[in-house]
Design an enzyme around this catalytic site. Structure first.
Site, PDB file in Angstrom:
ATOM      1  N   LYS A   1       1.524   4.188  -2.751  1.00 37.71           N
ATOM      2  CA  LYS A   1       1.135   5.576  -2.442  1.00 37.71           C
ATOM      3  C   LYS A   1       2.314   6.509  -2.769  1.00 37.71           C
ATOM      4  CE  LYS A   1      -2.335   6.913  -0.768  1.00 37.71           C
ATOM      5  NZ  LYS A   1      -3.616   7.292  -1.462  1.00 37.71           N
TER       6      LYS A   1
ATOM      7  N   TYR B   1       0.854  -1.201   0.000  1.00 40.16           N
ATOM      8  CA  TYR B   1       0.000   0.000   0.000  1.00 40.16           C
ATOM      9  C   TYR B   1       0.888   1.249   0.000  1.00 40.16           C
ATOM     10  CZ  TYR B   1      -2.756   3.757   2.124  1.00 40.16           C
ATOM     11  OH  TYR B   1      -3.339   4.982   2.397  1.00 40.16           O
TER      12      TYR B   1
HETATM   13  N1  LIG Z   1      -7.984   5.926   6.266  1.00 44.93           N
HETATM   14  C1  LIG Z   1      -6.814   6.445   6.621  1.00 44.93           C
HETATM   15  O1  LIG Z   1      -6.425   6.432   7.791  1.00 44.93           O
HETATM   16  C2  LIG Z   1      -5.961   7.095   5.580  1.00 44.93           C
HETATM   17  C3  LIG Z   1      -6.318   7.101   4.241  1.00 44.93           C
HETATM   18  N2  LIG Z   1      -5.534   7.741   3.321  1.00 44.93           N
HETATM   19  C4  LIG Z   1      -5.956   7.804   1.929  1.00 44.93           C
HETATM   20  O2  LIG Z   1      -7.228   8.425   1.856  1.00 44.93           O
HETATM   21  C5  LIG Z   1      -7.958   7.952   0.738  1.00 44.93           C
HETATM   22  C6  LIG Z   1      -9.356   7.576   1.169  1.00 44.93           C
HETATM   23  O3  LIG Z   1      -9.279   6.545   2.143  1.00 44.93           O
HETATM   24  P1  LIG Z   1     -10.585   5.944   2.810  1.00 44.93           P
HETATM   25  O4  LIG Z   1     -11.717   6.893   2.627  1.00 44.93           O
HETATM   26  O5  LIG Z   1     -10.182   5.491   4.150  1.00 44.93           O
HETATM   27  O6  LIG Z   1     -10.807   4.664   1.873  1.00 44.93           O
HETATM   28  P2  LIG Z   1     -12.152   3.934   1.435  1.00 44.93           P
HETATM   29  O7  LIG Z   1     -11.784   2.537   1.084  1.00 44.93           O
HETATM   30  O8  LIG Z   1     -13.238   4.149   2.433  1.00 44.93           O
HETATM   31  O9  LIG Z   1     -12.562   4.728   0.113  1.00 44.93           O
HETATM   32  C7  LIG Z   1     -11.970   4.533  -1.125  1.00 44.93           C
HETATM   33  C8  LIG Z   1     -13.074   4.442  -2.186  1.00 44.93           C
HETATM   34  O10 LIG Z   1     -12.454   4.227  -3.472  1.00 44.93           O
HETATM   35  C9  LIG Z   1     -13.117   3.147  -4.102  1.00 44.93           C
HETATM   36  N3  LIG Z   1     -12.243   2.507  -5.079  1.00 44.93           N
HETATM   37  C10 LIG Z   1     -11.285   1.574  -4.842  1.00 44.93           C
HETATM   38  N4  LIG Z   1     -10.734   1.172  -5.996  1.00 44.93           N
HETATM   39  C11 LIG Z   1     -11.338   1.876  -6.989  1.00 44.93           C
HETATM   40  C12 LIG Z   1     -11.212   1.890  -8.400  1.00 44.93           C
HETATM   41  N5  LIG Z   1     -10.366   1.087  -9.039  1.00 44.93           N
HETATM   42  N6  LIG Z   1     -11.984   2.733  -9.120  1.00 44.93           N
HETATM   43  C13 LIG Z   1     -12.895   3.530  -8.500  1.00 44.93           C
HETATM   44  N7  LIG Z   1     -13.059   3.554  -7.158  1.00 44.93           N
HETATM   45  C14 LIG Z   1     -12.298   2.730  -6.417  1.00 44.93           C
HETATM   46  C15 LIG Z   1     -13.476   2.228  -2.951  1.00 44.93           C
HETATM   47  O11 LIG Z   1     -14.424   1.245  -3.315  1.00 44.93           O
HETATM   48  P3  LIG Z   1     -14.387  -0.158  -2.484  1.00 44.93           P
HETATM   49  O12 LIG Z   1     -14.716   0.186  -1.073  1.00 44.93           O
HETATM   50  O13 LIG Z   1     -15.425  -0.994  -3.164  1.00 44.93           O
HETATM   51  O14 LIG Z   1     -12.988  -0.689  -2.634  1.00 44.93           O
HETATM   52  C16 LIG Z   1     -14.015   3.246  -1.952  1.00 44.93           C
HETATM   53  O15 LIG Z   1     -15.349   3.594  -2.225  1.00 44.93           O
HETATM   54  C17 LIG Z   1      -7.129   6.816   0.145  1.00 44.93           C
HETATM   55  O16 LIG Z   1      -6.417   7.311  -0.968  1.00 44.93           O
HETATM   56  C18 LIG Z   1      -6.156   6.452   1.247  1.00 44.93           C
HETATM   57  O17 LIG Z   1      -4.946   5.983   0.703  1.00 44.93           O
HETATM   58  C19 LIG Z   1      -4.406   8.399   3.697  1.00 44.93           C
HETATM   59  C20 LIG Z   1      -4.008   8.428   4.995  1.00 44.93           C
HETATM   60  C21 LIG Z   1      -4.737   7.756   6.040  1.00 44.93           C
HETATM   61  C1  LIG Z   2      -4.958  -4.204  16.509  1.00 38.16           C
HETATM   62  C2  LIG Z   2      -4.360  -2.928  17.009  1.00 38.16           C
HETATM   63  C3  LIG Z   2      -2.907  -3.103  17.365  1.00 38.16           C
HETATM   64  C4  LIG Z   2      -4.484  -1.776  16.052  1.00 38.16           C
HETATM   65  C5  LIG Z   2      -5.908  -1.384  15.702  1.00 38.16           C
HETATM   66  C6  LIG Z   2      -5.976  -0.044  15.028  1.00 38.16           C
HETATM   67  C7  LIG Z   2      -5.432  -0.047  13.613  1.00 38.16           C
HETATM   68  C8  LIG Z   2      -6.438  -0.754  12.721  1.00 38.16           C
HETATM   69  C9  LIG Z   2      -5.165   1.399  13.138  1.00 38.16           C
HETATM   70  C10 LIG Z   2      -4.136   2.092  14.024  1.00 38.16           C
HETATM   71  C11 LIG Z   2      -3.325   3.033  13.140  1.00 38.16           C
HETATM   72  C12 LIG Z   2      -4.106   3.045  11.851  1.00 38.16           C
HETATM   73  C13 LIG Z   2      -3.484   3.565  10.591  1.00 38.16           C
HETATM   74  C14 LIG Z   2      -3.949   3.109   9.357  1.00 38.16           C
HETATM   75  C15 LIG Z   2      -4.971   2.019   9.273  1.00 38.16           C
HETATM   76  C16 LIG Z   2      -5.636   1.646  10.598  1.00 38.16           C
HETATM   77  C17 LIG Z   2      -4.613   1.603  11.730  1.00 38.16           C
HETATM   78  C18 LIG Z   2      -3.506   0.598  11.416  1.00 38.16           C
HETATM   79  C19 LIG Z   2      -3.297   3.540   8.064  1.00 38.16           C
HETATM   80  C20 LIG Z   2      -2.360   2.437   7.639  1.00 38.16           C
HETATM   81  C21 LIG Z   2      -4.342   3.774   6.956  1.00 38.16           C
HETATM   82  C22 LIG Z   2      -3.730   4.201   5.664  1.00 38.16           C
HETATM   83  C23 LIG Z   2      -2.629   5.183   5.770  1.00 38.16           C
HETATM   84  O1  LIG Z   2      -2.334   5.852   4.802  1.00 38.16           O
HETATM   85  C24 LIG Z   2      -1.823   5.271   6.996  1.00 38.16           C
HETATM   86  C25 LIG Z   2      -2.596   4.901   8.241  1.00 38.16           C
HETATM   87  C26 LIG Z   2      -1.701   4.920   9.474  1.00 38.16           C
HETATM   88  C27 LIG Z   2      -2.475   4.637  10.718  1.00 38.16           C
END
Ligand SMILES: NC(=O)C1=CN([C@@H]2O[C@H](COP(=O)(O)OP(=O)(O)OC[C@H]3O[C@@H](n4cnc5c(N)ncnc54)[C@H](OP(=O)(O)O)[C@@H]3O)[C@@H](O)[C@H]2O)C=CC1
Ligand SMILES: CC(C)CCC[C@@H](C)[C@H]1CC[C@H]2C3=C(CC[C@]12C)[C@@]1(C)CCC(=O)C[C@@H]1CC3
Length: 345
Positions: A148, A144
């Site tokens: 990214k 991942y």
């Molecule tokens: N959550 C976090 O803590 C962090 C997230 N990010 C970034 O933020 C962004 C959003 O994350 P988040 O909202 O958590 O993710 P989600 O999985 O909730 O949202 C992503 C969306 O994109 C859709 N998707 C995936 N693949 C495709 C594709 N090929 N074409 C069109 N749509 C697609 C997914 O559909 P489906 O669910 O069906 O796969 C989903 O609806 C991501 O780029 C992630 O890398 C960055 C830092 C931290």
């Molecule tokens: C089982 C426990 C030790 C941890 C439970 C919580 C975790 C699921 C989350 C804690 C930090 C989070 C995190 C992300 C996903 C969910 C956690 C691992 C990311 C990897 C999501 C995508 C990113 O870009 C970075 C995030 C860092 C923190």
């Protein structure tokens, strides 16, 4: 000769707009008077003023029909970080992002705001108050993160004042809030299975957890400040809550808020990391026979046992960013939003 209609600056598209962050972004954009097209592989909701275009972002023709007369594109689609599917990450985050850029150029889009991740510089060792000029991770902790990094590079390199196509990357960290399918649900699932008894390491490691509305605010500020003469062009910006917190205090607060016990017993970080690596290797070997999904993956253990917090001074200076929702308020709102995950529910 056909004249191209100049896109309205209030017309935008959100790729990944059905997802957790994407949907919050769409809702805020609509509140601010934007007309929004969502492009996603699924439609998760309906909202007045929002048009859905279903398709895979690797399909340029499908994208082009969603980007007609759009001036700003937010790209926040990605496969879930927990997926171990290397070729899926490569196809969507790298090849797909190339397609997104190509489609934006062909459709005459003026601005592309990418949701990157602060983790692009994280190698599994401490980062304290990391700035955006830290080098990209040479050994990213998983596929991942590796994709990214490539995705961010592609988007920032595509920025071209000559072509009238401006790009910027937002690097959030540890996004949480209502409807998050990841952090709180995984935590509660682990607690329900009796796996949240231990603190990995001494529990003093500081981490950024960022409320989803603050991340949305950072994206909209970036889109609205991105101009040819602004310092934002081809830059990356950390967006956090600007309140680093002890990882295990944060987890404990969420768990206790939902009626579960906080972890108390300490285990040495090196031991847990070593065990998680061993387990990961075993799951790889057994994969043809049985699919095992370990809770404590090496990636999660690294995130749970090290410092990783980032400076958002650059966003404050160039975007005027201040997190609108404090960490305490954010935790309260999040806990209240998950009644179905409460102990005993
Ligand atoms: N959550 C976090 O803590 C962090 C997230 N990010 C970034 O933020 C962004 C959003 O994350 P988040 O909202 O958590 O993710 P989600 O999985 O909730 O949202 C992503 C969306 O994109 C859709 N998707 C995936 N693949 C495709 C594709 N090929 N074409 C069109 N749509 C697609 C997914 O559909 P489906 O669910 O069906 O796969 C989903 O609806 C991501 O780029 C992630 O890398 C960055 C830092 C931290
Ligand atoms: C089982 C426990 C030790 C941890 C439970 C919580 C975790 C699921 C989350 C804690 C930090 C989070 C995190 C992300 C996903 C969910 C956690 C691992 C990311 C990897 C999501 C995508 C990113 O870009 C970075 C995030 C860092 C923190």
């Amino acid at each position: 000769m056909a004249t191209r209609v100049r896109p309205s600056s209030k017309r935008c598209a959100v790729i990944g707009g059905s997802g957790f962050l994407g949907r919050h972004l769409v809702e805020r954009l609509v509140d601010r008077g934007y007309t929004v097209s969502v492009f996603d592989i699924r439609q998760a909701y309906e909202l007045p003023g929002v048009t859905f275009h279903l398709g895979d972002l690797c399909d340029k023709q499908a994208l082009l029909s969603a980007l007609k007369e759009v001036s700003v594109v937010f790209h926040c689609a990605s496969p879930a970080p927990g997926s171990d599917d290397r070729s899926l990450f490569q196809r969507v985050n790298v090849d797909g992002t190339r397609t997104v850029i190509q489609a934006c150029l062909e459709a005459g889009v003026q601005k592309l705001v990418l949701t990157s991740s602060a983790s692009v510089v994280f190698e599994g060792t401490d980062i304290k108050n990391g700035k955006e000029d830290l080098p990209y991770a040479k050994k990213p902790i998983d596929y991942y993160t590796a994709t990214k990094i490539q995705q961010e590079k592609l988007v920032l390199e595509a920025c071209s004042k000559e072509k009238g196509f401006l790009t910027v990357a937002i690097r959030p960290h540890g996004i949480f809030g209502p409807r998050d399918p990841q952090l709180v649900p995984i935590l509660v699932d682990s607690a329900r299975r009796g796996k949240m008894k231990f603190i990995i390491g001494d529990g003093s490691n500081l981490v950024d957890f960022t409320y989803v509305e603050n991340v949305v605010h950072g994206h909209i500020l970036a889109a609205e400040h991105l101009k040819a003469d602004s310092p934002l062009c081809a830059q990356a910006y950390h967006i956090t809550n600007d309140e680093p917190v002890r990882f295990w205090d944060f987890m404990s607060q969420v768990l206790v808020g939902l009626g579960y016990s906080a972890p108390r017993l300490h285990l040495p970080y090196a031991l847990v990391y070593g065990l998680s690596l061993l387990l990961w290797l075993i799951t790889l070997v057994l994969r043809p026979l049985v699919q095992i999904k370990p809770t404590f993956t090496p990636m999660r253990v690294a995130l749970a046992g090290t410092h990783h917090y980032y400076s958002c001074a650059r966003a404050k200076q160039d975007l005027g960013y201040r997190p609108p929702v404090s960490l305490q308020e954010a935790i309260t709102r999040t806990v209240e939003s998950y009644p179905h995950l409460r102990q005993g529910a």
